[in-house]
Write a protein that holds these residues in place. Sequence first.
Motif, short mmCIF file in Angstrom:
data_model
loop_
_atom_site.label_atom_id
_atom_site.label_comp_id
_atom_site.label_asym_id
_atom_site.label_seq_id
_atom_site.Cartn_x
_atom_site.Cartn_y
_atom_site.Cartn_z
N PRO A 173 65.22 31.81 70.36
CA PRO A 173 64.78 32.13 69.04
C PRO A 173 66.12 32.53 68.14
CG PRO A 173 63.98 33.40 70.79
CD PRO A 173 65.05 32.68 71.34
N ALA A 174 66.21 32.04 67.09
CA ALA A 174 67.17 31.82 66.02
C ALA A 174 66.88 32.28 64.66
CB ALA A 174 68.06 30.62 66.07
N VAL A 175 67.95 32.57 63.77
CA VAL A 175 67.54 32.97 62.37
C VAL A 175 68.49 31.98 61.69
CG1 VAL A 175 67.67 34.57 60.72
CG2 VAL A 175 66.95 35.08 62.78
N VAL A 176 67.81 31.27 60.54
CA VAL A 176 68.68 30.14 59.91
C VAL A 176 68.38 30.83 58.58
CG1 VAL A 176 68.56 27.89 59.21
CG2 VAL A 176 68.12 28.34 61.41
N LYS A 177 69.60 31.51 58.01
CA LYS A 177 69.64 31.94 56.66
C LYS A 177 68.31 32.84 56.21
CE LYS A 177 73.64 30.34 54.87
NZ LYS A 177 74.64 31.11 54.78
N GLY A 178 67.92 33.78 57.27
CA GLY A 178 66.91 34.58 56.92
C GLY A 178 65.24 34.10 57.51
N LEU A 182 62.35 28.73 66.11
CA LEU A 182 62.76 28.35 67.71
C LEU A 182 63.95 27.15 67.69
CD1 LEU A 182 62.39 28.90 70.89
CD2 LEU A 182 60.71 27.19 70.68
N LEU A 183 64.90 27.39 68.11
CA LEU A 183 66.06 26.26 68.05
C LEU A 183 66.05 25.70 69.40
CD1 LEU A 183 68.34 25.01 66.56
CD2 LEU A 183 69.88 27.19 67.02
N ALA A 184 65.89 24.47 69.44
CA ALA A 184 66.09 23.59 70.92
C ALA A 184 66.94 22.78 70.83
CB ALA A 184 64.64 23.03 71.10
N ARG A 185 67.77 22.44 71.88
CA ARG A 185 68.80 21.39 72.06
C ARG A 185 68.04 20.31 72.71
NH1 ARG A 185 74.67 22.73 72.18
NH2 ARG A 185 75.61 21.06 71.00
N THR A 186 67.25 19.43 71.89
CA THR A 186 66.31 18.44 72.34
C THR A 186 66.34 17.30 71.16
OG1 THR A 186 64.40 19.62 71.61
CG2 THR A 186 64.99 19.61 73.84
N GLY A 187 65.85 16.13 71.73
CA GLY A 187 65.72 15.21 70.59
C GLY A 187 65.26 14.00 71.16
N TYR A 188 65.17 12.92 70.34
CA TYR A 188 64.44 11.64 70.64
C TYR A 188 65.19 10.41 70.10
CZ TYR A 188 60.29 8.58 71.54
OH TYR A 188 59.47 7.53 72.04
N PHE A 194 69.42 18.95 67.62
CA PHE A 194 68.63 20.02 67.67
C PHE A 194 67.12 19.88 66.88
CE2 PHE A 194 72.91 21.21 67.53
CZ PHE A 194 73.05 22.23 68.63
N GLU A 195 66.25 20.71 67.55
CA GLU A 195 64.80 20.55 66.95
C GLU A 195 64.45 22.06 66.68
OE1 GLU A 195 62.57 16.48 68.69
OE2 GLU A 195 62.55 18.46 70.06
N LEU A 196 63.96 22.17 65.43
CA LEU A 196 63.61 23.67 64.91
C LEU A 196 62.33 23.74 64.62
CD1 LEU A 196 66.68 22.75 63.66
CD2 LEU A 196 66.69 24.89 62.53
N PHE A 197 61.53 24.77 65.56
CA PHE A 197 60.27 25.07 65.09
C PHE A 197 60.05 26.19 64.22
CE2 PHE A 197 60.47 22.92 69.28
CZ PHE A 197 59.55 22.43 69.25
N VAL A 198 59.37 25.91 63.13
CA VAL A 198 59.14 26.80 61.96
C VAL A 198 57.88 26.98 61.34
CG1 VAL A 198 59.66 25.11 60.52
CG2 VAL A 198 60.33 27.49 59.90
N PRO A 199 57.40 28.59 60.90
CA PRO A 199 56.13 28.60 60.53
C PRO A 199 55.94 27.41 59.23
CG PRO A 199 57.27 30.44 60.80
CD PRO A 199 58.24 29.49 60.97
N ALA A 200 55.22 26.82 59.01
CA ALA A 200 54.98 25.74 58.19
C ALA A 200 55.18 25.73 56.79
CB ALA A 200 53.31 25.00 58.20
N ALA A 201 54.69 27.24 56.38
CA ALA A 201 55.09 27.64 54.91
C ALA A 201 56.64 27.80 54.56
CB ALA A 201 54.40 29.09 54.70
#
Length: 362
Positions: A173-178, A182-188, A194-201
Amino acid sequence: MTETPLHQVHKDLGALFTDFAGWSMPVRYASELAEHKAVREAVGLFDLSHMAEIHVRGAQAADVLDYALVGNLTGVKPGRARYTMICDADGGVLDDLVVYRLADEEYLVVANAGNAVVVADALAERVAGFDAVVENRSVDTALIAVQGPKAVDVLAAVTDADLASLKYYASVPAVVKGIDVLLARTGYTGEDGFELFVPAAQAPALWQLLTEAGQEHGLVPCGLACRDTLRLEAGMPLYGNELSRELNPFAAGLGRVVKFEKPGDFVGRAALEELKKADVPRVRVGLRGTGRRAPRHGYAVLSGDATIGEITSGALAPTLGYPIAMAYVDREHAEPGTALSVDIRGRVEPVEVVALPFYSRA
């Protein structure tokens, strides 16, 4: 078509859109070759909000996933992730997944957009009898990827998360400028990222923050076209091409993800045990061509005049400068170094079987 929370952002950037699994997705913004190069040499920004996010939580969340999937999810420590698959009772692949263990009793299952309903329904069915619940949060979740050798520099400018200690296939879990993510070191893509999961809004605000932080590092927005050539160079399978319900993990060369050693039964175990013993008639291989004409999905692979396989994915590799492809070919023609050919729109072009991946980052 369904639009991601970033659809207007992509329109403002002049994206060309395509229908992908019922989603309106940016295929490219200016040049897919330039976008591909940016990810290999600097950093690219992707909207992956079409992917499905399904949470499994409860006292028996680990047991549910050990039963529902072919991998050993009990063995995943909180904060780590695992690539795995969900199969049917006959051993066919319903989808390939990345599963994150968020806590002792909570997992995040990330499925491909085209299989979101299939995976959610299968998990909802397979949870019966377990002390756990399945919750599909795909609509409420956006996913943004930052990929490339300068991805660390971009993220370091906007978060205090300890990026140096965040391992590949780990999340925090991380905070990006407020903004909570969810910060993951994954990719395709075959690159660090990194891949960042964030509330849609909050996705548009996060996209803007990352765009601004990436300006000095050469960040560009990237569409699905370059994502496809990046994953192909990295030898990564795509569901619907290299994986399907008609194929099993062993044919795909991914038998390692099936963990027979885990205790208890799991869906497809009996069928997969038999498939492991059998000689797989066709296997997934890499093919390297010459010239500029690239094999494409569905093209026939030949040995002399005989058809011995079929291309599943192919392109002129931007990083490598020559045509590459993945294909399923008869087992006796699968050894690296084997000379074959491909029928490219009526013209036979030579190819050579090579080991995967085609490209690995230094």
